[in-house]
Design a protein around this motif. Structure first.
Motif, PDB file in Angstrom:
ATOM      1  N   ALA A 138       0.842  -1.191   0.000  1.00  0.00           N
ATOM      2  CA  ALA A 138       0.000   0.000   0.000  1.00  0.00           C
ATOM      3  C   ALA A 138       0.876   1.239   0.000  1.00  0.00           C
ATOM      4  O   ALA A 138       2.046   1.202   0.386  1.00  0.00           O
ATOM      5  CB  ALA A 138      -0.917   0.001   1.227  1.00  0.00           C
ATOM      6  N   ILE A 139       0.290   2.345  -0.444  1.00  0.00           N
ATOM      7  CA  ILE A 139       0.974   3.635  -0.474  1.00  0.00           C
ATOM      8  C   ILE A 139       0.035   4.674   0.119  1.00  0.00           C
ATOM      9  O   ILE A 139      -1.156   4.722  -0.215  1.00  0.00           O
ATOM     10  CB  ILE A 139       1.368   4.035  -1.908  1.00  0.00           C
ATOM     11  N   GLY A 140       0.602   5.509   1.006  1.00  0.00           N
ATOM     12  CA  GLY A 140      -0.188   6.583   1.588  1.00  0.00           C
ATOM     13  C   GLY A 140      -0.450   6.367   3.067  1.00  0.00           C
ATOM     14  O   GLY A 140       0.209   5.584   3.743  1.00  0.00           O
ATOM     15  N   GLY A 141      -1.446   7.080   3.580  1.00  0.00           N
ATOM     16  CA  GLY A 141      -1.766   6.980   4.997  1.00  0.00           C
ATOM     17  C   GLY A 141      -0.878   7.880   5.843  1.00  0.00           C
ATOM     18  O   GLY A 141      -0.340   8.878   5.372  1.00  0.00           O
ATOM     19  N   ASP A 142      -0.702   7.503   7.101  1.00  0.00           N
ATOM     20  CA  ASP A 142       0.091   8.306   8.025  1.00  0.00           C
ATOM     21  C   ASP A 142       0.899   7.386   8.925  1.00  0.00           C
ATOM     22  O   ASP A 142       0.851   6.158   8.786  1.00  0.00           O
ATOM     23  CB  ASP A 142      -0.819   9.228   8.857  1.00  0.00           C
ATOM     24  N   LEU A 143       1.660   7.991   9.816  1.00  0.00           N
ATOM     25  CA  LEU A 143       2.497   7.239  10.747  1.00  0.00           C
ATOM     26  C   LEU A 143       1.958   7.354  12.171  1.00  0.00           C
ATOM     27  O   LEU A 143       2.718   7.398  13.142  1.00  0.00           O
ATOM     28  CB  LEU A 143       3.943   7.736  10.685  1.00  0.00           C
ATOM     29  N   SER A 144       0.643   7.387  12.298  1.00  0.00           N
ATOM     30  CA  SER A 144       0.037   7.439  13.625  1.00  0.00           C
ATOM     31  C   SER A 144       0.326   6.151  14.387  1.00  0.00           C
ATOM     32  O   SER A 144       0.613   5.098  13.806  1.00  0.00           O
ATOM     33  CB  SER A 144      -1.476   7.627  13.508  1.00  0.00           C
ATOM     34  N   GLN A 145       0.249   6.237  15.693  1.00  0.00           N
ATOM     35  CA  GLN A 145       0.486   5.054  16.524  1.00  0.00           C
ATOM     36  C   GLN A 145      -0.482   3.934  16.168  1.00  0.00           C
ATOM     37  O   GLN A 145      -0.086   2.760  16.060  1.00  0.00           O
ATOM     38  CB  GLN A 145       0.332   5.419  18.003  1.00  0.00           C
TER      39      GLN A 145
ATOM     40  N   ASN B 206      11.673   6.498   1.215  1.00  0.00           N
ATOM     41  CA  ASN B 206      12.682   7.544   1.241  1.00  0.00           C
ATOM     42  C   ASN B 206      12.033   8.896   1.554  1.00  0.00           C
ATOM     43  O   ASN B 206      10.841   9.099   1.302  1.00  0.00           O
ATOM     44  CB  ASN B 206      13.401   7.629  -0.104  1.00  0.00           C
ATOM     45  N   PRO B 207      12.810   9.827   2.100  1.00  0.00           N
ATOM     46  CA  PRO B 207      12.272  11.171   2.325  1.00  0.00           C
ATOM     47  C   PRO B 207      11.711  11.771   1.035  1.00  0.00           C
ATOM     48  O   PRO B 207      12.199  11.502  -0.055  1.00  0.00           O
ATOM     49  CB  PRO B 207      13.503  11.954   2.820  1.00  0.00           C
ATOM     50  N   ARG B 208      10.652  12.524   1.201  1.00  0.00           N
ATOM     51  CA  ARG B 208       9.950  13.198   0.102  1.00  0.00           C
ATOM     52  C   ARG B 208       9.165  12.233  -0.773  1.00  0.00           C
ATOM     53  O   ARG B 208       8.574  12.643  -1.771  1.00  0.00           O
ATOM     54  CB  ARG B 208      10.921  14.039  -0.754  1.00  0.00           C
TER      55      ARG B 208
ATOM     56  N   PRO C  73      10.292  12.461  10.224  1.00  0.00           N
ATOM     57  CA  PRO C  73       8.948  11.957  10.557  1.00  0.00           C
ATOM     58  C   PRO C  73       8.967  10.543  11.124  1.00  0.00           C
ATOM     59  O   PRO C  73       8.176  10.217  12.021  1.00  0.00           O
ATOM     60  CB  PRO C  73       8.208  12.017   9.213  1.00  0.00           C
ATOM     61  N   MET C  74       9.863   9.677  10.623  1.00  0.00           N
ATOM     62  CA  MET C  74       9.964   8.322  11.167  1.00  0.00           C
ATOM     63  C   MET C  74      10.466   8.367  12.612  1.00  0.00           C
ATOM     64  O   MET C  74       9.952   7.641  13.487  1.00  0.00           O
ATOM     65  CB  MET C  74      10.899   7.486  10.308  1.00  0.00           C
ATOM     66  N   ILE C  75      11.472   9.193  12.884  1.00  0.00           N
ATOM     67  CA  ILE C  75      11.992   9.295  14.245  1.00  0.00           C
ATOM     68  C   ILE C  75      10.906   9.790  15.192  1.00  0.00           C
ATOM     69  O   ILE C  75      10.737   9.270  16.307  1.00  0.00           O
ATOM     70  CB  ILE C  75      13.227  10.210  14.275  1.00  0.00           C
TER      71      ILE C  75
END
Length: 228
Positions: free
Chosen positions: A26-33, A49-51, A115-117
């Motif tokens: 999948a592609i997209g979404g967010d990095l919520s808990q 990768n970034p961007r 954002p990952m950190i």
């Protein structure tokens, strides 16, 4: 504490992941808990990768390391006994992530972006993410970080500033997880380095079946403390 998860998910079934590139689901979404924990408990992880937009992966086969099967060579056993390393757990999580994301010789860029950190820092604060750290004379020289749900550990990345410093962290982690009844360490992608440590590949279907058992066992929230 027992974690119990339903079959509902933010993601499509892992069996629908692409063959090429292997495992792109999948592609997209967010990095919520909530989304990250849902991904891990279904055998999915973010890697991009970034961007770029967030990309979610579940490769087939999957490389795993059963904690009881970690391989320790004679030279590594000697380092474990005599190298003068100090092991700490969950004392420098963000520092470990940043070290894992630092530029490496022969590599371009990093997927461990700001954002990952931030996202995994929130998992750490919630007791799901962990760092296993190798120190010498008050200086962080190696380690790894990952996510734990139930009795399943998902390894994310490792780094070394001294020879074998990350291997020492992995061996100590595996030995402790074995004592705690963890069934697998997820290594995600196949690498010769991890294969030499005892990791092996299994079909994704076998991985997700075992995963479904392990994530519903009692959870050990962080911060962790290892046995002496």
């Amino acid at each position: 504490m027992k974690e119990s998860f339903t079959n509902a998910s933010y993601f499509p079934p892992v069996e629908t992941a692409l063959i090429e590139p292997n495992g792109l689901l999948a592609i997209g979404g967010d990095l919520s808990q909530e989304r990250l924990l849902d991904a891990y408990r279904h055998g999915i992880f973010p890697w991009f990768n970034p961007r770029e937009p967030i990309q979610w992966w579940s490769p087939d086969p999957r490389m795993v390391l059963p904690p009881a099967e970690v391989h320790v060579t004679r030279s590594l056993a000697k380092r474990l006994r005599n190298a003068g390393f100090e092991l700490r757990v969950d004392s420098a999580f963000i520092e470990v992530m940043r070290a894992c994301g630092a530029p490496r010789e022969g590599a371009w860029g990093t997927w461990i972006s700001a954002p990952m950190i931030a996202a995994y820092g929130r998992l750490f604060e919630a007791g799901y993410a962990h760092s296993i750290e190798t120190w010498r004379d008050g200086r962080l020289v190696g380690g790894l970080y990952g996510v734990a749900i139930g009795r399943m550990f998902y390894g994310e990345s490792m780094f070394s500033r001294e020879p074998d410093a990350s291997k020492v962290a992995l061996v100590r982690l595996a030995r402790q997880l074995e004592r705690w009844g963890f069934g697998l360490i997820d290594c995600q992608m196949e690498t010769p380095h991890l294969a030499r440590m005892g990791a092996r590949t299994i079909p994704r279907a076998h991985f997700t079946a075992r995963l479904a058992e392990l994530v519903n066992l009692s959870h050990l929230p962080g911060p962790w403390t290892f046995d002496s």
